[in-house]
Design a protein around this motif. Sequence first.
Motif, PDB file in Angstrom:
ATOM      1  N   LEU A   1      10.721  13.988  -0.756  1.00 40.08           N
ATOM      2  CA  LEU A   1      10.633  14.142   0.696  1.00 40.08           C
ATOM      3  C   LEU A   1       9.807  13.029   1.326  1.00 40.08           C
ATOM      4  O   LEU A   1      10.170  12.490   2.385  1.00 40.08           O
ATOM      5  CB  LEU A   1      10.030  15.505   1.038  1.00 40.08           C
ATOM      6  CG  LEU A   1       9.870  15.833   2.524  1.00 40.08           C
ATOM      7  CD1 LEU A   1      11.232  15.841   3.221  1.00 40.08           C
ATOM      8  CD2 LEU A   1       9.166  17.167   2.716  1.00 40.08           C
ATOM      9  N   VAL A   2       8.714  12.665   0.689  1.00 38.75           N
ATOM     10  CA  VAL A   2       7.880  11.573   1.208  1.00 38.75           C
ATOM     11  C   VAL A   2       8.676  10.281   1.269  1.00 38.75           C
ATOM     12  O   VAL A   2       8.569   9.516   2.229  1.00 38.75           O
ATOM     13  CB  VAL A   2       6.619  11.394   0.337  1.00 38.75           C
ATOM     14  CG1 VAL A   2       5.900  10.097   0.678  1.00 38.75           C
ATOM     15  CG2 VAL A   2       5.675  12.573   0.531  1.00 38.75           C
ATOM     16  N   TRP A   3       9.511  10.046   0.251  1.00 36.02           N
ATOM     17  CA  TRP A   3      10.315   8.823   0.249  1.00 36.02           C
ATOM     18  C   TRP A   3      11.280   8.780   1.439  1.00 36.02           C
ATOM     19  O   TRP A   3      11.547   7.711   1.997  1.00 36.02           O
ATOM     20  CB  TRP A   3      11.094   8.686  -1.051  1.00 36.02           C
ATOM     21  CG  TRP A   3      12.000   7.480  -1.032  1.00 36.02           C
ATOM     22  CD1 TRP A   3      13.356   7.450  -0.908  1.00 36.02           C
ATOM     23  CD2 TRP A   3      11.585   6.103  -1.099  1.00 36.02           C
ATOM     24  NE1 TRP A   3      13.815   6.159  -0.906  1.00 36.02           N
ATOM     25  CE2 TRP A   3      12.748   5.310  -1.023  1.00 36.02           C
ATOM     26  CE3 TRP A   3      10.336   5.487  -1.223  1.00 36.02           C
ATOM     27  CZ2 TRP A   3      12.708   3.914  -1.064  1.00 36.02           C
ATOM     28  CZ3 TRP A   3      10.291   4.099  -1.261  1.00 36.02           C
ATOM     29  CH2 TRP A   3      11.462   3.332  -1.192  1.00 36.02           C
ATOM     30  N   VAL A   4      11.818   9.929   1.825  1.00 42.47           N
ATOM     31  CA  VAL A   4      12.714   9.980   2.989  1.00 42.47           C
ATOM     32  C   VAL A   4      11.993   9.468   4.237  1.00 42.47           C
ATOM     33  O   VAL A   4      12.548   8.690   5.025  1.00 42.47           O
ATOM     34  CB  VAL A   4      13.238  11.409   3.213  1.00 42.47           C
ATOM     35  CG1 VAL A   4      13.998  11.512   4.535  1.00 42.47           C
ATOM     36  CG2 VAL A   4      14.131  11.832   2.052  1.00 42.47           C
TER      37      VAL A   4
ATOM     38  N   MET B   1       0.824  -1.201   0.000  1.00 41.33           N
ATOM     39  CA  MET B   1       0.000   0.000   0.000  1.00 41.33           C
ATOM     40  C   MET B   1       0.866   1.262   0.000  1.00 41.33           C
ATOM     41  O   MET B   1       0.674   2.159  -0.842  1.00 41.33           O
ATOM     42  CB  MET B   1      -0.921   0.020   1.221  1.00 41.33           C
ATOM     43  CG  MET B   1      -1.789   1.268   1.317  1.00 41.33           C
ATOM     44  SD  MET B   1      -2.797   1.315   2.817  1.00 41.33           S
ATOM     45  CE  MET B   1      -1.531   1.534   4.072  1.00 41.33           C
ATOM     46  N   ILE B   2       1.834   1.335   0.907  1.00 44.81           N
ATOM     47  CA  ILE B   2       2.623   2.558   1.058  1.00 44.81           C
ATOM     48  C   ILE B   2       3.572   2.759  -0.116  1.00 44.81           C
ATOM     49  O   ILE B   2       3.605   3.829  -0.732  1.00 44.81           O
ATOM     50  CB  ILE B   2       3.396   2.526   2.390  1.00 44.81           C
ATOM     51  CG1 ILE B   2       2.414   2.572   3.567  1.00 44.81           C
ATOM     52  CG2 ILE B   2       4.372   3.694   2.475  1.00 44.81           C
ATOM     53  CD1 ILE B   2       3.064   2.388   4.923  1.00 44.81           C
ATOM     54  N   THR B   3       4.349   1.729  -0.444  1.00 42.14           N
ATOM     55  CA  THR B   3       5.306   1.884  -1.553  1.00 42.14           C
ATOM     56  C   THR B   3       4.581   1.974  -2.900  1.00 42.14           C
ATOM     57  O   THR B   3       5.047   2.659  -3.808  1.00 42.14           O
ATOM     58  CB  THR B   3       6.311   0.725  -1.576  1.00 42.14           C
ATOM     59  OG1 THR B   3       5.614  -0.520  -1.770  1.00 42.14           O
ATOM     60  CG2 THR B   3       7.104   0.670  -0.279  1.00 42.14           C
ATOM     61  N   GLY B   4       3.443   1.287  -3.013  1.00 44.21           N
ATOM     62  CA  GLY B   4       2.680   1.367  -4.261  1.00 44.21           C
ATOM     63  C   GLY B   4       2.107   2.748  -4.497  1.00 44.21           C
ATOM     64  O   GLY B   4       2.147   3.269  -5.623  1.00 44.21           O
ATOM     65  N   PHE B   5       1.573   3.352  -3.442  1.00 45.96           N
ATOM     66  CA  PHE B   5       1.000   4.692  -3.570  1.00 45.96           C
ATOM     67  C   PHE B   5       2.088   5.704  -3.910  1.00 45.96           C
ATOM     68  O   PHE B   5       1.889   6.604  -4.742  1.00 45.96           O
ATOM     69  CB  PHE B   5       0.285   5.068  -2.278  1.00 45.96           C
ATOM     70  CG  PHE B   5      -0.581   6.291  -2.382  1.00 45.96           C
ATOM     71  CD1 PHE B   5      -1.668   6.321  -3.250  1.00 45.96           C
ATOM     72  CD2 PHE B   5      -0.336   7.415  -1.603  1.00 45.96           C
ATOM     73  CE1 PHE B   5      -2.474   7.449  -3.356  1.00 45.96           C
ATOM     74  CE2 PHE B   5      -1.133   8.543  -1.693  1.00 45.96           C
ATOM     75  CZ  PHE B   5      -2.207   8.554  -2.575  1.00 45.96           C
ATOM     76  N   HIS B   6       3.241   5.553  -3.285  1.00 43.88           N
ATOM     77  CA  HIS B   6       4.357   6.446  -3.589  1.00 43.88           C
ATOM     78  C   HIS B   6       4.868   6.198  -5.007  1.00 43.88           C
ATOM     79  O   HIS B   6       5.170   7.151  -5.748  1.00 43.88           O
ATOM     80  CB  HIS B   6       5.493   6.257  -2.582  1.00 43.88           C
ATOM     81  CG  HIS B   6       6.681   7.131  -2.856  1.00 43.88           C
ATOM     82  ND1 HIS B   6       7.774   6.689  -3.579  1.00 43.88           N
ATOM     83  CD2 HIS B   6       6.939   8.430  -2.529  1.00 43.88           C
ATOM     84  CE1 HIS B   6       8.659   7.671  -3.670  1.00 43.88           C
ATOM     85  NE2 HIS B   6       8.176   8.732  -3.050  1.00 43.88           N
ATOM     86  N   GLY B   7       4.978   4.934  -5.410  1.00 43.20           N
ATOM     87  CA  GLY B   7       5.423   4.627  -6.762  1.00 43.20           C
ATOM     88  C   GLY B   7       4.497   5.189  -7.819  1.00 43.20           C
ATOM     89  O   GLY B   7       4.936   5.619  -8.896  1.00 43.20           O
ATOM     90  N   LEU B   8       3.199   5.209  -7.515  1.00 42.04           N
ATOM     91  CA  LEU B   8       2.222   5.811  -8.427  1.00 42.04           C
ATOM     92  C   LEU B   8       2.498   7.300  -8.588  1.00 42.04           C
ATOM     93  O   LEU B   8       2.410   7.852  -9.706  1.00 42.04           O
ATOM     94  CB  LEU B   8       0.810   5.580  -7.894  1.00 42.04           C
ATOM     95  CG  LEU B   8      -0.342   6.145  -8.732  1.00 42.04           C
ATOM     96  CD1 LEU B   8      -0.390   5.462 -10.096  1.00 42.04           C
ATOM     97  CD2 LEU B   8      -1.677   5.961  -8.009  1.00 42.04           C
ATOM     98  N   HIS B   9       2.841   7.960  -7.503  1.00 37.76           N
ATOM     99  CA  HIS B   9       3.169   9.388  -7.564  1.00 37.76           C
ATOM    100  C   HIS B   9       4.432   9.622  -8.399  1.00 37.76           C
ATOM    101  O   HIS B   9       4.500  10.579  -9.176  1.00 37.76           O
ATOM    102  CB  HIS B   9       3.372   9.944  -6.155  1.00 37.76           C
ATOM    103  CG  HIS B   9       2.105  10.315  -5.459  1.00 37.76           C
ATOM    104  ND1 HIS B   9       1.194   9.379  -5.025  1.00 37.76           N
ATOM    105  CD2 HIS B   9       1.592  11.531  -5.120  1.00 37.76           C
ATOM    106  CE1 HIS B   9       0.178   9.991  -4.443  1.00 37.76           C
ATOM    107  NE2 HIS B   9       0.390  11.294  -4.497  1.00 37.76           N
TER     108      HIS B   9
END
Length: 225
Positions: free
Chosen positions: A213-216, A165-173
Amino acid sequence: MTADSNSSSKTAGGWPSVVSDWSADKEAFRMPWGKLMMWIFLLGDTFIFSIFLVGYMNVRMSTTAAWPNTSEVFALTVAGQHIPLLLIAIMTFVLITSSGTMAMAVNYAYRGARKATFWLMVITAILGALFVAMQAFEWSKLISDGVRPWGNPMGAAQFGAAFFMITGFHGLHVSAGVIYLLVIANRVRKGHYEQKGYDIVEITGLYWHFVDLVWVFIFAFFYLW
């Protein structure tokens, strides 16, 4: 002129003038509408990512099953050596580097260096695409190990749901950002912003820096904890 005609003239100049100002990219609070809307979008996205991370921390602290050791789960074997978090470290380096190239693109844009701006934005997009490719490899590795959103053979079942959920949502961004960068870079190359100005490059940069920044935070909370 009667009171009715005064009222109608004010009404006629009311909403049409608002629409005209909005579409003409007028400034609000000494800020272009485009930049203001991007800040509002990023504020909303900040709430969403915060909810995800707070939910992850709650699950992590409340689960009774053993949580997998992320240093081992995300380790890679290179030349016979088991190196913890190697891929994640490379992904983080790539994304932080892309933030630097994006900042340079904004700087060159305001200096009127169209060619340099174009290539720096393309390099930023390439680095973003490389990050997504490495994330896809990371996903495929975990899926081959049996990790699913509804289960996890290495420990707590919630691990898979939180990870995807978390990495997928970020990867979508990041994926959307790569497309956004390429579209704006192409318009820069064609000279579309010569007369309008290069505020759009800075607005694109705001989105990209936010993604970095979110990835950090994801890196710190998910991989290092």
